[in-house]
Design an enzyme around this catalytic site. Structure first.
Site, PDB file in Angstrom:
ATOM      1  N   ASP A  13     -26.268 -71.188 -35.940  1.00  0.00           N
ATOM      2  CA  ASP A  13     -26.542 -70.000 -35.908  1.00  0.00           C
ATOM      3  C   ASP A  13     -25.447 -68.824 -35.662  1.00  0.00           C
ATOM      4  O   ASP A  13     -25.617 -67.501 -35.266  1.00  0.00           O
ATOM      5  CB  ASP A  13     -27.759 -69.660 -35.018  1.00  0.00           C
ATOM      6  CG  ASP A  13     -28.738 -70.419 -35.207  1.00  0.00           C
ATOM      7  OD1 ASP A  13     -29.298 -70.682 -36.056  1.00  0.00           O
ATOM      8  OD2 ASP A  13     -29.642 -70.703 -34.160  1.00  0.00           O
ATOM      9  N   LYS A  16     -23.591 -68.308 -40.614  1.00  0.00           N
ATOM     10  CA  LYS A  16     -22.867 -69.191 -42.017  1.00  0.00           C
ATOM     11  C   LYS A  16     -23.504 -68.711 -43.214  1.00  0.00           C
ATOM     12  O   LYS A  16     -22.788 -68.358 -44.163  1.00  0.00           O
ATOM     13  CB  LYS A  16     -23.103 -70.577 -41.588  1.00  0.00           C
ATOM     14  CG  LYS A  16     -22.665 -71.215 -40.460  1.00  0.00           C
ATOM     15  CD  LYS A  16     -22.886 -72.842 -40.286  1.00  0.00           C
ATOM     16  CE  LYS A  16     -24.238 -72.766 -39.878  1.00  0.00           C
ATOM     17  NZ  LYS A  16     -24.737 -72.217 -38.640  1.00  0.00           N
ATOM     18  N   GLY A  40     -31.379 -72.475 -40.577  1.00  0.00           N
ATOM     19  CA  GLY A  40     -31.992 -71.278 -40.999  1.00  0.00           C
ATOM     20  C   GLY A  40     -30.857 -70.606 -41.267  1.00  0.00           C
ATOM     21  O   GLY A  40     -30.126 -69.942 -40.116  1.00  0.00           O
ATOM     22  N   HIS A  41     -30.664 -69.907 -42.384  1.00  0.00           N
ATOM     23  CA  HIS A  41     -29.424 -69.314 -42.825  1.00  0.00           C
ATOM     24  C   HIS A  41     -29.817 -67.970 -43.289  1.00  0.00           C
ATOM     25  O   HIS A  41     -30.338 -67.969 -44.470  1.00  0.00           O
ATOM     26  CB  HIS A  41     -28.575 -69.993 -43.758  1.00  0.00           C
ATOM     27  CG  HIS A  41     -27.804 -71.278 -43.251  1.00  0.00           C
ATOM     28  ND1 HIS A  41     -27.139 -72.245 -43.857  1.00  0.00           N
ATOM     29  CD2 HIS A  41     -28.117 -71.851 -41.951  1.00  0.00           C
ATOM     30  CE1 HIS A  41     -26.486 -73.108 -43.285  1.00  0.00           C
ATOM     31  NE2 HIS A  41     -27.133 -73.134 -41.912  1.00  0.00           N
ATOM     32  N   GLN A 224     -25.890 -76.283 -38.963  1.00  0.00           N
ATOM     33  CA  GLN A 224     -25.780 -76.542 -37.542  1.00  0.00           C
ATOM     34  C   GLN A 224     -24.362 -75.876 -37.076  1.00  0.00           C
ATOM     35  O   GLN A 224     -23.895 -75.203 -37.612  1.00  0.00           O
ATOM     36  CB  GLN A 224     -26.129 -77.881 -36.955  1.00  0.00           C
ATOM     37  CG  GLN A 224     -27.608 -78.180 -37.156  1.00  0.00           C
ATOM     38  CD  GLN A 224     -28.094 -78.454 -38.575  1.00  0.00           C
ATOM     39  OE1 GLN A 224     -27.430 -79.435 -39.262  1.00  0.00           O
ATOM     40  NE2 GLN A 224     -29.106 -77.876 -39.031  1.00  0.00           N
TER      41      GLN A 224
HETATM   42  P1  GDP Z   1     -26.552 -69.287 -39.404  1.00  0.00           P
HETATM   43  O1  GDP Z   1     -27.461 -70.539 -39.240  1.00  0.00           O
HETATM   44  O2  GDP Z   1     -25.388 -69.592 -39.079  1.00  0.00           O
HETATM   45  O3  GDP Z   1     -26.383 -68.898 -41.169  1.00  0.00           O
HETATM   46  O4  GDP Z   1     -27.126 -68.058 -38.500  1.00  0.00           O
HETATM   47  P2  GDP Z   1     -28.640 -67.540 -38.415  1.00  0.00           P
HETATM   48  O5  GDP Z   1     -28.873 -66.840 -39.704  1.00  0.00           O
HETATM   49  O6  GDP Z   1     -29.456 -68.506 -37.891  1.00  0.00           O
HETATM   50  O7  GDP Z   1     -28.336 -66.487 -37.245  1.00  0.00           O
HETATM   51  C1  GDP Z   1     -27.645 -65.395 -37.630  1.00  0.00           C
HETATM   52  C2  GDP Z   1     -28.310 -64.279 -37.243  1.00  0.00           C
HETATM   53  O8  GDP Z   1     -27.462 -62.975 -37.100  1.00  0.00           O
HETATM   54  C3  GDP Z   1     -29.069 -63.733 -38.366  1.00  0.00           C
HETATM   55  O9  GDP Z   1     -30.438 -63.116 -38.075  1.00  0.00           O
HETATM   56  C4  GDP Z   1     -28.268 -62.784 -39.125  1.00  0.00           C
HETATM   57  O10 GDP Z   1     -28.725 -61.710 -39.943  1.00  0.00           O
HETATM   58  C5  GDP Z   1     -27.471 -62.036 -38.009  1.00  0.00           C
HETATM   59  N1  GDP Z   1     -25.878 -61.778 -38.235  1.00  0.00           N
HETATM   60  C6  GDP Z   1     -25.080 -62.187 -38.751  1.00  0.00           C
HETATM   61  N2  GDP Z   1     -24.011 -61.574 -38.822  1.00  0.00           N
HETATM   62  C7  GDP Z   1     -24.233 -60.591 -37.783  1.00  0.00           C
HETATM   63  C8  GDP Z   1     -23.396 -59.784 -37.294  1.00  0.00           C
HETATM   64  O11 GDP Z   1     -22.235 -59.348 -37.282  1.00  0.00           O
HETATM   65  N3  GDP Z   1     -24.041 -58.572 -36.435  1.00  0.00           N
HETATM   66  C9  GDP Z   1     -25.369 -58.648 -36.176  1.00  0.00           C
HETATM   67  N4  GDP Z   1     -25.879 -57.875 -35.464  1.00  0.00           N
HETATM   68  N5  GDP Z   1     -26.081 -59.601 -36.667  1.00  0.00           N
HETATM   69  C10 GDP Z   1     -25.619 -60.662 -37.497  1.00  0.00           C
HETATM   70  P1  IMO Z   2     -28.340 -73.583 -38.370  1.00  0.00           P
HETATM   71  O1  IMO Z   2     -27.818 -74.174 -39.652  1.00  0.00           O
HETATM   72  C1  IMO Z   2     -29.278 -73.761 -33.992  1.00  0.00           C
HETATM   73  C2  IMO Z   2     -30.593 -77.713 -32.716  1.00  0.00           C
HETATM   74  C3  IMO Z   2     -31.920 -77.758 -32.164  1.00  0.00           C
HETATM   75  C4  IMO Z   2     -31.973 -78.977 -31.157  1.00  0.00           C
HETATM   76  C5  IMO Z   2     -30.959 -79.767 -31.781  1.00  0.00           C
HETATM   77  C6  IMO Z   2     -31.590 -80.975 -32.627  1.00  0.00           C
HETATM   78  O2  IMO Z   2     -29.207 -72.365 -38.677  1.00  0.00           O
HETATM   79  O3  IMO Z   2     -27.018 -73.177 -37.552  1.00  0.00           O
HETATM   80  P2  IMO Z   2     -33.032 -81.480 -34.896  1.00  0.00           P
HETATM   81  O4  IMO Z   2     -34.061 -80.497 -35.411  1.00  0.00           O
HETATM   82  O5  IMO Z   2     -31.721 -81.147 -35.556  1.00  0.00           O
HETATM   83  O6  IMO Z   2     -33.322 -82.709 -34.546  1.00  0.00           O
HETATM   84  O7  IMO Z   2     -32.677 -80.656 -33.354  1.00  0.00           O
HETATM   85  O8  IMO Z   2     -30.227 -79.033 -32.930  1.00  0.00           O
HETATM   86  N1  IMO Z   2     -30.551 -77.122 -34.080  1.00  0.00           N
HETATM   87  C7  IMO Z   2     -29.978 -76.050 -34.180  1.00  0.00           C
HETATM   88  N2  IMO Z   2     -29.792 -74.935 -33.430  1.00  0.00           N
HETATM   89  N3  IMO Z   2     -29.031 -73.710 -35.384  1.00  0.00           N
HETATM   90  C8  IMO Z   2     -29.244 -74.759 -36.093  1.00  0.00           C
HETATM   91  O9  IMO Z   2     -28.850 -74.873 -37.605  1.00  0.00           O
HETATM   92  C9  IMO Z   2     -29.904 -75.835 -35.882  1.00  0.00           C
HETATM   93  N4  IMO Z   2     -30.404 -77.187 -36.286  1.00  0.00           N
HETATM   94  C10 IMO Z   2     -30.797 -77.874 -35.177  1.00  0.00           C
HETATM   95  O10 IMO Z   2     -32.501 -76.690 -31.687  1.00  0.00           O
HETATM   96  O11 IMO Z   2     -31.412 -78.397 -30.087  1.00  0.00           O
HETATM   97 MG    MG Z   3     -29.441 -70.564 -38.253  1.00  0.00          MG
END
Ligand code: GDP
Ligand code: IMO
Ligand code: MG
Length: 424
Positions: A13, A16, A40-41, A224
């Site tokens: 998270d 990416k 979840g991207h 991840q």
């Molecule tokens: P990913 O899994 O690495 O793609 O990241 P996620 O989408 O799960 O989580 C990142 C969260 O932070 C999302 O809700 C993005 O919209 C948000 N986000 C990304 N970059 C920034 C930033 O620079 N500032 C803020 N406030 N939110 C951000």
């Molecule tokens: P993105 O790509 C954050 C965590 C789960 C749990 C562990 C194992 O959005 O960054 P799993 O379902 O893979 O067997 O869970 O890994 N986890 C993540 N945490 N971002 C993710 O993906 C994750 N995918 C799995 O919360 O601790």
């Molecule tokens: Mg994510």
């Protein structure tokens, strides 16, 4: 021509999805190399917000092909839903042939999800905190040589193969207790398989290497984060794939010598969802402030993310494992308003002061030792150029670069595509 790799340096998270979308105009192909719908991207642009789980984050760029690589595990039900949702919003990667799926990617069956849930329930307090998407059981069948791959769906005996694997799963599930009825999910699964058969399938190894031969740049998108890597993460509180640069080679079929830049993404602080050690975790109001300001709730499961300060030994470890050549720092805006910001530079561990990530931080505590830097009060979300950044934020970035020895090339100051600043 090389394959650049973009991946998370923390526990996932890191942002990416947003950054892949921003960098995608530089590439001809965006390829996811591991993980599944546990990811979840999030992408935001033009007042729209999308969360992608299996589809690569280059999908909103008209000129780019997106590949779901062989290292990914695919839940056909969720992939179909994801595509239908995009279609409802006016994006149709299927008819525009912008999405390709690797034949060697493994399939998540409804019973994989049941196994994931049963295993977590059985573990009780020591559960992994999995996303319950069936990731672990699917990768277990892959390495156990029982799995079913996307390419198998076209075989005349696909249904028999499916049933053989389900029978194996049922014999395991019965040990956990009564098996819930999954006939509806099974029906949905076969409907989704019909849909999967309409998507373009490729042998990702030939497909990606052809891009390289043709001199076309490729970006490999990780899911991840490094500290969730099955080999190098905080085992057993990890996911079941290699989230690191090496995973891009096996997850797409490219040789190590073809890897170009390795772009590592980190948040200006740290978060983690699920169980497992997290040395800099904050259990106080400051942690709550970070969660609130950063809207730290899981994109896939909605769970509150655990929050804490930046952890330099963990970041250095991730840089080493991945061979990171440049970094992106996200969520700088979330730190606005703190008078001081803490950074963990060392741990007190087993009676010693250490500056590296040790073997086991679960049964033995790694107590963080902090440096403090001055914060900034300015709202960063409207800043358009790195020259406008507050001095203390620039100092914070320089401090991190000096600690880890890798430049921060981009800084993200908000979730929108446009809230991204080039630093050099
Ligand atoms: P990913 O899994 O690495 O793609 O990241 P996620 O989408 O799960 O989580 C990142 C969260 O932070 C999302 O809700 C993005 O919209 C948000 N986000 C990304 N970059 C920034 C930033 O620079 N500032 C803020 N406030 N939110 C951000
Ligand atoms: P993105 O790509 C954050 C965590 C789960 C749990 C562990 C194992 O959005 O960054 P799993 O379902 O893979 O067997 O869970 O890994 N986890 C993540 N945490 N971002 C993710 O993906 C994750 N995918 C799995 O919360 O601790
Ligand atoms: Mg994510």
């Amino acid at each position: 021509m090389a394959v650049d790799v973009l991946l998370g340096l923390q526990w996932g998270d890191e942002g990416k999805g947003k950054i892949v979308d921003v960098l995608s105009p530089e590439y001809d192909l965006i390829a996811r190399f591991q993980g599944g719908p546990n990811a979840g991207h999030t992408l935001e642009f033009e007042n729209k917000k999308f969360v992608l789980n299996t589809i690569p984050s280059g999908i909103f760029n008209d000129k780019i092909i997106n590949l779901v690589g062989n290292g990914v595990v695919i839940d056909p039900i969720l992939l179909r839903k994801e595509l239908l949702n995009l279609q409802q919003h006016g994006f149709d990667p299927v008819s525009s042939n912008k999405l390709t799926i690797a034949r060697k990617a493994h399939l998540i069956l409804p019973t994989h999800r049941l196994l994931d849930a049963a295993s977590e329930t059985k573990m009780g307090k020591s559960k992994i905190g999995s996303t319950l998407k069936g990731i672990g059981p699917t990768y277990m069948d892959k390495t156990g040589r029982n799995g079913i791959r996307v390419g198998d769906t076209a075989l005349p005996d696909f249904k028999e193969r499916y049933q053989k694997l389900v029978d194996k799963h049922l014999s395991i599930l019965e040990h956990y207790g009564p098996v819930p009825d999954f006939s509806d999910q099974e029906q949905e699964f076969f409907k989704a398989i019909e849909f999967l058969l309409t998507l373009k399938q490729v042998d990702s190894e030939h497909f990606v290497n052809q891009y390289l031969k043709d001199g076309k740049p490729v970006l490999a998108e990780g899911a991840q984060g490094t500290l969730l890597d099955v080999d190098f993460g905080s085992y057993p509180f990890v996911t079941s794939s290699n989230t690191t640069t090496a995973g891009a080679c096996t997850g797409l079929g490219i040789a190590p010598r073809h890897i170009g830049k390795v772009i590592g993404i980190f948040k200006a602080y740290c978060t983690r969802v699920g169980s497992g050690p997290f040395p800099t975790e904050l259990f106080d109001e400051t942690g709550e402030q970070l969660r609130h300001a950063g809207n730290e709730f899981g994109s896939t499961t909605g769970r509150a993310r655990r929050c804490g300060w930046l952890d330099i030994p963990a970041l250095k470890y991730a840089i080493m494992i991945n061979g990171v050549t440049e970094m992106v720092m996200t969520k700088a805006d979330v730190l606005s308003g703190f008078s001081t910001i803490k950074v963990c530079t060392r741990y007190e561990y087993n009676g010693e002061i250490i500056d590296y990530m040790p073997y086991d931080i679960q049964s033995l505590e790694a107590k963080p030792i902090y440096d403090e830097v001055s914060g900034w009060q300015d709202d960063l979300t409207g800043i358009k150029s790195s020259e406008e950044l507050p001095e203390n934020l620039v100092k914070y970035v320089k401090y991190i670069e000096e600690q880890v020895g890798v430049p921060v090339k981009y800084l993200s100051v908000g979730p929108d595509r446009l809230q991204t600043l080039e630093m050099y």
